[in-house]
Design a protein around this motif. Sequence first.
Motif, PDB file in Angstrom:
ATOM      1  N   VAL A  81      36.206   0.237 -43.951  1.00 31.80           N
ATOM      2  CA  VAL A  81      37.598   0.523 -43.999  1.00 31.80           C
ATOM      3  C   VAL A  81      38.391  -0.478 -43.085  1.00 31.80           C
ATOM      4  CG1 VAL A  81      39.598   1.986 -43.631  1.00 31.80           C
ATOM      5  CG2 VAL A  81      37.795   2.538 -44.985  1.00 31.80           C
ATOM      6  N   SER A  82      37.822  -0.508 -41.581  1.00 30.27           N
ATOM      7  CA  SER A  82      38.378  -1.235 -40.498  1.00 30.27           C
ATOM      8  C   SER A  82      38.209  -2.789 -41.234  1.00 30.27           C
ATOM      9  CB  SER A  82      37.535  -1.034 -39.551  1.00 30.27           C
ATOM     10  OG  SER A  82      37.748   0.375 -39.068  1.00 30.27           O
ATOM     11  N   ILE A  83      36.814  -3.176 -41.661  1.00 30.11           N
ATOM     12  CA  ILE A  83      36.650  -4.683 -41.817  1.00 30.11           C
ATOM     13  C   ILE A  83      37.808  -5.066 -42.769  1.00 30.11           C
ATOM     14  CG2 ILE A  83      35.197  -6.132 -43.141  1.00 30.11           C
ATOM     15  CD1 ILE A  83      33.077  -4.702 -41.851  1.00 30.11           C
ATOM     16  N   GLU A  84      38.156  -4.316 -43.987  1.00 29.47           N
ATOM     17  CA  GLU A  84      39.184  -4.842 -45.108  1.00 29.47           C
ATOM     18  C   GLU A  84      40.285  -5.046 -44.070  1.00 29.47           C
ATOM     19  OE1 GLU A  84      40.016  -3.500 -49.529  1.00 29.47           O
ATOM     20  OE2 GLU A  84      39.168  -2.019 -47.958  1.00 29.47           O
ATOM     21  N   SER A  85      40.798  -4.191 -42.990  1.00 27.34           N
ATOM     22  CA  SER A  85      42.074  -4.785 -42.414  1.00 27.34           C
ATOM     23  C   SER A  85      41.849  -5.825 -41.650  1.00 27.34           C
ATOM     24  CB  SER A  85      42.917  -3.780 -41.975  1.00 27.34           C
ATOM     25  OG  SER A  85      41.955  -2.844 -40.923  1.00 27.34           O
ATOM     26  N   CYS A  86      40.846  -5.808 -40.733  1.00 23.72           N
ATOM     27  CA  CYS A  86      40.808  -6.785 -39.552  1.00 23.72           C
ATOM     28  C   CYS A  86      40.183  -8.334 -39.890  1.00 23.72           C
ATOM     29  CB  CYS A  86      39.773  -6.234 -38.491  1.00 23.72           C
ATOM     30  SG  CYS A  86      38.211  -6.094 -38.688  1.00 23.72           S
ATOM     31  N   CYS A  87      39.140  -8.002 -40.967  1.00 24.73           N
ATOM     32  CA  CYS A  87      37.984  -9.316 -41.043  1.00 24.73           C
ATOM     33  C   CYS A  87      37.816  -9.972 -42.126  1.00 24.73           C
ATOM     34  CB  CYS A  87      36.587  -8.789 -40.563  1.00 24.73           C
ATOM     35  SG  CYS A  87      36.626  -7.934 -38.921  1.00 24.73           S
ATOM     36  N   ALA A  88      38.273  -9.267 -43.423  1.00 20.74           N
ATOM     37  CA  ALA A  88      37.915  -9.878 -44.643  1.00 20.74           C
ATOM     38  C   ALA A  88      38.511 -11.202 -45.136  1.00 20.74           C
ATOM     39  CB  ALA A  88      38.441  -8.738 -45.775  1.00 20.74           C
ATOM     40  N   ARG A  89      39.470 -11.472 -44.344  1.00 21.99           N
ATOM     41  CA  ARG A  89      40.150 -12.849 -44.772  1.00 21.99           C
ATOM     42  C   ARG A  89      39.448 -13.967 -44.046  1.00 21.99           C
ATOM     43  NH1 ARG A  89      43.390 -10.514 -40.949  1.00 21.99           N
ATOM     44  NH2 ARG A  89      44.035 -11.594 -39.236  1.00 21.99           N
ATOM     45  N   TYR A  90      38.425 -13.689 -43.148  1.00 20.28           N
ATOM     46  CA  TYR A  90      37.858 -14.686 -42.480  1.00 20.28           C
ATOM     47  C   TYR A  90      36.524 -15.109 -43.054  1.00 20.28           C
ATOM     48  CZ  TYR A  90      40.947 -13.816 -38.764  1.00 20.28           C
ATOM     49  OH  TYR A  90      42.045 -13.623 -37.939  1.00 20.28           O
ATOM     50  N   LYS A  91      35.995 -16.363 -42.742  1.00 20.75           N
ATOM     51  CA  LYS A  91      34.840 -16.959 -43.330  1.00 20.75           C
ATOM     52  C   LYS A  91      33.368 -16.294 -42.967  1.00 20.75           C
ATOM     53  CE  LYS A  91      36.840 -21.290 -44.401  1.00 20.75           C
ATOM     54  NZ  LYS A  91      36.890 -22.725 -43.906  1.00 20.75           N
ATOM     55  N   GLY A  92      33.531 -15.599 -41.924  1.00 18.50           N
ATOM     56  CA  GLY A  92      32.244 -14.767 -41.384  1.00 18.50           C
ATOM     57  C   GLY A  92      32.701 -13.721 -40.179  1.00 18.50           C
TER      58      GLY A  92
END
Length: 325
Positions: free
Chosen positions: A210-221
């Motif tokens: 859930v946290s990754i979806e808001s913080c990190c999913a748009r990045y390449k890694g």
Amino acid sequence: MRTSGSLPFHFFLVLSYTQLFLGVVTADPISYNCSGYSYSPNSEFATNLDQLLLNLTSKSKDQNFYNHTVGDEPSRVYGLFQCRGDSDRHQCETCIKISRSDIIQACPNSTQAIAWYDYCLLRYSGQFFFGHVDGPDFHSIVVKLGELPYDEEGIVVMGFVSDMVKQVPRRRPIMFATCSSLSPLMFSLAQCTSDLSYEGCEMCLKHVMVSIESCCARYKGWQYHTPSCSVRYETYPFFKGSAPHDELQGILCPDDGTPSNPLFKTNLFELLLLLTDKAATHGFSKSLLGDDPNRLYGLAQCRGDLAPKNCRGCLVNALYDLQQA
């Protein structure tokens, strides 16, 4: 050099002034957390902590996970280490030795500390924590610079990682899983600490996703670490067994005093990805990246009769073999 004269040679890649380091344990931590109260250097707690860390280090010779307690209240110390599920005995032991030394310097006189590394996690506390799930409010995040060009790509990545994460709680006692894709290039890994129950591991990973979806999913890694579980996604192979292999025909890695500073490593990965992308489309690429003394030169070539998809797969395999060598 390993050679095999009876198998077809599909690909070669040349890198000048480079050193690849997958499979090599470095002294660079991902992150520390030093959130405890202060203790006196000459206290009973300090003595117990030294004994605990020595015990954990000795157990890393033959185990990927171990938890232990030393002393009596109010100076009791609890600790554990966890090595990554694909690490071998040498990698695990080396990582714990490095983290044992570093954690005392990074968190001096702290009654609670965590050190995260690529290959291991080391944790101690004056409070009991075995089997407890520490959520994403107590975490370390690393994102790779550069955003995905389309939201749809982020959706594909999250679906890819989510399918893999569901397997982790079932894989006791290690609770570790990986997955890879060559088209598009996607590699992911997740792990829970072995003191968690099935339900605890599942809960920890759900909170992290859930946290990754808001913080990190748009990045390449990205990498997302909590004290109880972690998830990582990259566009290059970073774990053992992340790419099926053609037989390696030969490899040459001269020891030429290659630098290992962070800028050099960043340039190296960028160059490898650039060569892979261009050669997969055109069959050949050459490029340079960075400024002296961190400048890198490289070229890659696939055999002329390979289709782009097969060329890309062979390039990924070659990168994996170079990083292991």
